[in-house]
Motif scaffolding. Structure first.
Motif, PDB file in Angstrom:
ATOM      1  N   VAL A 146       0.854  -1.166  -0.090  1.00 46.54           N
ATOM      2  CA  VAL A 146       0.063   0.140  -0.006  1.00 46.54           C
ATOM      3  C   VAL A 146       0.883   1.171   0.052  1.00 46.54           C
ATOM      4  CG1 VAL A 146      -1.654   1.237   1.443  1.00 46.54           C
ATOM      5  CG2 VAL A 146      -2.059  -1.025   1.104  1.00 46.54           C
ATOM      6  N   ALA A 147       1.972   1.022   1.081  1.00 45.63           N
ATOM      7  CA  ALA A 147       3.017   2.270   1.056  1.00 45.63           C
ATOM      8  C   ALA A 147       3.572   2.583  -0.381  1.00 45.63           C
ATOM      9  CB  ALA A 147       3.878   2.271   1.780  1.00 45.63           C
ATOM     10  N   ILE A 148       3.854   1.519  -1.406  1.00 41.34           N
ATOM     11  CA  ILE A 148       4.768   1.492  -2.624  1.00 41.34           C
ATOM     12  C   ILE A 148       3.390   1.949  -3.496  1.00 41.34           C
ATOM     13  CG2 ILE A 148       5.520   0.280  -4.425  1.00 41.34           C
ATOM     14  CD1 ILE A 148       6.791  -1.532  -2.433  1.00 41.34           C
ATOM     15  N   MET A 149       2.149   1.680  -3.437  1.00 36.68           N
ATOM     16  CA  MET A 149       1.319   2.197  -4.470  1.00 36.68           C
ATOM     17  C   MET A 149       1.111   3.812  -4.152  1.00 36.68           C
ATOM     18  SD  MET A 149      -2.095   3.559  -4.549  1.00 36.68           S
ATOM     19  CE  MET A 149      -2.527   3.202  -2.762  1.00 36.68           C
ATOM     20  N   ALA A 150       1.128   4.143  -2.856  1.00 36.58           N
ATOM     21  CA  ALA A 150       1.086   5.604  -2.578  1.00 36.58           C
ATOM     22  C   ALA A 150       1.997   6.358  -3.296  1.00 36.58           C
ATOM     23  CB  ALA A 150       0.757   5.738  -1.220  1.00 36.58           C
ATOM     24  N   ALA A 151       3.298   5.675  -3.161  1.00 34.56           N
ATOM     25  CA  ALA A 151       4.657   6.321  -3.532  1.00 34.56           C
ATOM     26  C   ALA A 151       4.467   6.654  -5.053  1.00 34.56           C
ATOM     27  CB  ALA A 151       5.810   5.571  -3.274  1.00 34.56           C
ATOM     28  N   GLY A 152       3.564   5.713  -5.875  1.00 32.28           N
ATOM     29  CA  GLY A 152       3.567   5.905  -7.245  1.00 32.28           C
ATOM     30  C   GLY A 152       3.193   7.154  -7.587  1.00 32.28           C
ATOM     31  N   TYR A 153       2.469   8.142  -6.634  1.00 34.73           N
ATOM     32  CA  TYR A 153       2.082   9.492  -6.925  1.00 34.73           C
ATOM     33  C   TYR A 153       3.130  10.349  -7.297  1.00 34.73           C
ATOM     34  CZ  TYR A 153      -0.971  13.621  -6.347  1.00 34.73           C
ATOM     35  OH  TYR A 153      -1.619  14.803  -6.279  1.00 34.73           O
ATOM     36  N   PRO A 154       4.202  10.399  -6.265  1.00 39.63           N
ATOM     37  CA  PRO A 154       5.126  11.502  -6.614  1.00 39.63           C
ATOM     38  C   PRO A 154       6.054  10.894  -7.870  1.00 39.63           C
ATOM     39  CG  PRO A 154       5.565  10.015  -4.715  1.00 39.63           C
ATOM     40  CD  PRO A 154       4.219   9.951  -4.999  1.00 39.63           C
ATOM     41  N   MET A 155       6.158   9.518  -7.819  1.00 44.09           N
ATOM     42  CA  MET A 155       6.803   8.988  -9.020  1.00 44.09           C
ATOM     43  C   MET A 155       6.314   9.678 -10.360  1.00 44.09           C
ATOM     44  SD  MET A 155       7.433   4.832  -9.956  1.00 44.09           S
ATOM     45  CE  MET A 155       5.846   4.592 -10.437  1.00 44.09           C
ATOM     46  N   GLY A 156       4.845   9.471 -10.470  1.00 39.74           N
ATOM     47  CA  GLY A 156       4.225  10.095 -11.531  1.00 39.74           C
ATOM     48  C   GLY A 156       4.615  11.319 -11.831  1.00 39.74           C
ATOM     49  N   ALA A 157       4.485  12.313 -10.920  1.00 40.96           N
ATOM     50  CA  ALA A 157       4.976  13.940 -10.979  1.00 40.96           C
ATOM     51  C   ALA A 157       6.475  13.932 -11.026  1.00 40.96           C
ATOM     52  CB  ALA A 157       4.503  14.350  -9.463  1.00 40.96           C
ATOM     53  N   ILE A 158       7.356  13.086 -10.856  1.00 41.42           N
ATOM     54  CA  ILE A 158       8.917  13.382 -10.906  1.00 41.42           C
ATOM     55  C   ILE A 158       8.789  13.052 -12.680  1.00 41.42           C
ATOM     56  CG2 ILE A 158      10.913  12.387 -10.697  1.00 41.42           C
ATOM     57  CD1 ILE A 158      10.154  11.698  -7.985  1.00 41.42           C
ATOM     58  N   VAL A 159       8.458  11.905 -13.039  1.00 43.35           N
ATOM     59  CA  VAL A 159       8.820  11.320 -14.440  1.00 43.35           C
ATOM     60  C   VAL A 159       7.887  12.274 -15.455  1.00 43.35           C
ATOM     61  CG1 VAL A 159       8.276   9.485 -16.001  1.00 43.35           C
ATOM     62  CG2 VAL A 159       9.132   9.103 -13.788  1.00 43.35           C
ATOM     63  N   GLY A 160       6.597  12.383 -15.161  1.00 43.49           N
ATOM     64  CA  GLY A 160       5.618  13.328 -16.011  1.00 43.49           C
ATOM     65  C   GLY A 160       6.101  14.937 -15.856  1.00 43.49           C
ATOM     66  N   GLY A 161       6.592  15.161 -14.721  1.00 43.36           N
ATOM     67  CA  GLY A 161       6.863  16.601 -14.542  1.00 43.36           C
ATOM     68  C   GLY A 161       8.398  16.868 -15.238  1.00 43.36           C
ATOM     69  N   SER A 162       9.231  15.958 -15.171  1.00 37.72           N
ATOM     70  CA  SER A 162      10.286  16.114 -16.267  1.00 37.72           C
ATOM     71  C   SER A 162      10.074  16.371 -17.591  1.00 37.72           C
ATOM     72  CB  SER A 162      11.281  14.905 -15.766  1.00 37.72           C
ATOM     73  OG  SER A 162      11.710  14.847 -14.526  1.00 37.72           O
ATOM     74  N   ILE A 163       9.197  15.440 -18.047  1.00 40.07           N
ATOM     75  CA  ILE A 163       8.503  15.653 -19.442  1.00 40.07           C
ATOM     76  C   ILE A 163       8.006  17.084 -19.667  1.00 40.07           C
ATOM     77  CG2 ILE A 163       7.124  14.795 -21.177  1.00 40.07           C
ATOM     78  CD1 ILE A 163       7.641  11.713 -19.983  1.00 40.07           C
ATOM     79  N   ALA A 164       7.096  17.233 -18.524  1.00 43.83           N
ATOM     80  CA  ALA A 164       6.257  18.645 -18.854  1.00 43.83           C
ATOM     81  C   ALA A 164       7.336  19.741 -18.795  1.00 43.83           C
ATOM     82  CB  ALA A 164       5.344  18.915 -17.493  1.00 43.83           C
ATOM     83  N   THR A 165       8.403  19.925 -17.925  1.00 45.32           N
ATOM     84  CA  THR A 165       9.506  20.850 -18.102  1.00 45.32           C
ATOM     85  C   THR A 165       9.988  21.107 -19.284  1.00 45.32           C
ATOM     86  OG1 THR A 165       9.848  20.473 -15.567  1.00 45.32           O
ATOM     87  CG2 THR A 165      11.567  21.469 -16.746  1.00 45.32           C
ATOM     88  N   GLY A 166      10.490  19.991 -20.026  1.00 43.52           N
ATOM     89  CA  GLY A 166      10.825  20.079 -21.240  1.00 43.52           C
ATOM     90  C   GLY A 166       9.819  20.621 -22.392  1.00 43.52           C
ATOM     91  N   LEU A 167       8.684  20.152 -22.244  1.00 47.97           N
ATOM     92  CA  LEU A 167       7.470  20.783 -23.087  1.00 47.97           C
ATOM     93  C   LEU A 167       7.330  22.270 -22.696  1.00 47.97           C
ATOM     94  CD1 LEU A 167       5.147  17.768 -22.617  1.00 47.97           C
ATOM     95  CD2 LEU A 167       6.090  18.095 -24.503  1.00 47.97           C
ATOM     96  N   LEU A 168       7.313  22.515 -21.311  1.00 47.59           N
ATOM     97  CA  LEU A 168       7.224  24.045 -21.275  1.00 47.59           C
ATOM     98  C   LEU A 168       8.323  24.900 -21.842  1.00 47.59           C
ATOM     99  CD1 LEU A 168       5.913  24.020 -17.620  1.00 47.59           C
ATOM    100  CD2 LEU A 168       4.703  24.574 -19.609  1.00 47.59           C
ATOM    101  N   ALA A 169       9.698  24.312 -21.804  1.00 49.56           N
ATOM    102  CA  ALA A 169      10.877  25.176 -22.268  1.00 49.56           C
ATOM    103  C   ALA A 169      10.828  25.348 -23.755  1.00 49.56           C
ATOM    104  CB  ALA A 169      12.063  24.337 -21.855  1.00 49.56           C
TER     105      ALA A 169
END
Length: 435
Positions: A146-169
């Motif tokens: 359950v804890a690892i499942m919840a850890a998926g939330y920031p994992m998505g923000a990290i990976v998706g956010g890194s892509i989003a940062t490139g898209l915004l640039a």
């Protein structure tokens, strides 16, 4: 005596398909993490294009959180009635459609409505994945899973956010939502073929062909089958919100809801406002996105460490410590830093503690609520608690507009975690609920 099919999973070893189902739920929660924070990454561009102030931006940032509150309660309860699997698939359709529509938004009102609807799917998804992970994990690894499942939330923000940062640039804020829609749609066929229905749900629901469905799933998972279902309860009760306030459960429901409500205000203040705060300090939007990514890196680290510590330390104690620390670190973030590196460091530490608290709360939900009301109970607590999530960005926006400086706003918003820690101090320890 006929063996309970759920006990076969609870007491046996984790089989490959169980691990795959848990892994898929982790990835679905990662998808939730990016979908929720997509508006945060896009917020500086939205504010610049439409010329809106901080109060209006706070409302836009909160709209999918309001939708998540409704989705958690309504769709979480629906999952206890029609099943986890069909509810997950429906949530994916809602989320993909909402992200796609966000690329067409032409006004604050238009975008707010779209984000509200998108939030319905995100909230329902979180309630379902939390229940599925608990029900497909064995007793030994349930808290960790359950804890690892919840850890998926920031994992998505990290990976998706890194892509989003490139898209915004190199692109436009709408590109963030285009990417989110495509990623969400990709998970539809994966969930369709890979995600089995919860055996715990099938045992509770029964109905025509229940034994055959349960045995088919047990065989698919690599476990022994059963010759008959255990005796049904004398009263085959339909799950309802009232069950959460039955004797023996009401106190825990109230305290968990209060803790989640208050802590999530602090959590979403940090996650929703970091990009705008950093841009207002004079940094570029892409650099502000980097700071938010580092906050989520810290969140992932906090979730991972808490997951490992649950084998040796009671979850409730870990969460209380994390919440007290998050109060201190959010207040420290508000004091400002001279460099982007300093901002990223404090944001990462604050993310570490705030997300560890959220992860621990999810583990407590799975421990307290029995199978019959687990998705509904999780959905109720998250749904009501999302009121705090929605209030966090809104209240901060109005405080900024009223002239409060960042240091005072951070102290006020960080106090939510301290109140949450107090609520958990009053939560009575109890044996783990049956899976």
């Amino acid at each position: 005596m006929t063996r309970d099919p759920q006990s076969i999973l609870s007491q046996g070893a984790m089989r490959p398909l169980q691990i795959a189902a848990v892994t898929l739920c982790v990835l679905l929660n990662a998808l939730d993490g990016f979908d929720v924070l997509a508006i945060s990454f896009a917020s500086p561009g939205i504010a610049e294009e439409w010329g809106i102030d901080r109060a209006a931006l706070g409302l836009v940032l909160s709209m999918e959180l309001i939708g998540m509150a409704l989705g958690s309660v309504v769709l979480g309860g629906l999952a206890d009635r029609i099943g986890r699997r069909p509810t997950v698939l429906a949530c994916l359709v809602i989320m993909a459609g909402g992200m796609a529509l966000a690329t067409t938004a032409s006004s604050v009102v238009n975008l707010s409505i779209i984000r509200l609807v998108t939030g319905l799917g995100i909230g329902g998804m979180l309630a379902c994945t939390n229940a599925l992970v608990a029900e497909y994990s064995n007793d030994r690894h349930r808290n960790l899973a359950v804890a690892i499942m919840a850890a998926g939330y920031p994992m998505g923000a990290i990976v998706g956010g890194s892509i989003a940062t490139g898209l915004l640039a190199s692109g436009h804020w709408r590109d963030v939502f285009t990417f989110g829609a495509a990623a969400t749609a990709l998970f539809l066929p994966i969930a369709w073929f890979l995600l089995p229905e919860s055996i715990g749900f099938l045992v509770q629901k029964r109905g025509p062909g229940a034994l055959e469905k349960i045995n088919a799933t047990l065989r698919r998972l690599g476990h022994e089958t059963v010759s008959a279902l255990p005796p049904a309860p004398q009263r085959a009760a339909k799950p309802s919100i009232g069950d959460l306030f039955a004797p023996g459960l009401a106190r825990s429901t109230v305290l968990l809801t209060l803790a989640y409500f208050c802590h999530i205000m602090t959590f979403y203040f940090i996650l929703k406002w970091i990009p705008k705060i950093v841009v207002d300090m004079g940094h570029a939007a892409a650099k502000a996105g980097d700071v938010l990514v580092w906050a989520n890196v810290g969140g992932l680290a906090g979730a991972t460490l808490l997951s490992l510590l649950t084998y040796r330390i009671a979850v409730r104690k870990l969460v209380i410590v994390a919440m007290v620390a998050s109060t201190v670190l959010v207040a420290l973030f508000g004091q400002g830093q001279e460099t982007l590196g300093g901002l990223a460091l404090i944001a990462g530490a604050a993310g570490f503690c705030t997300n560890a608290g959220v992860v621990g709360l999810y583990a407590l939900f799975a421990k307290v609520f029995p199978t019959s009301v687990r998705a509904g109970g999780t959905g109720f607590v998250i749904g009501i608690g999302r009121g705090g999530a929605a209030l966090g960005p809104i209240v901060a926006g109005f405080l900024f507009t009223a002239g409060f400086d960042l240091s005072l706003v951070a102290v006020l918003m960080g106090s939510g975690s301290l109140i949450a820690a107090g609520a958990l101090l009053l939560l009575r320890e109890r044996p783990a609920a049956p899976a």
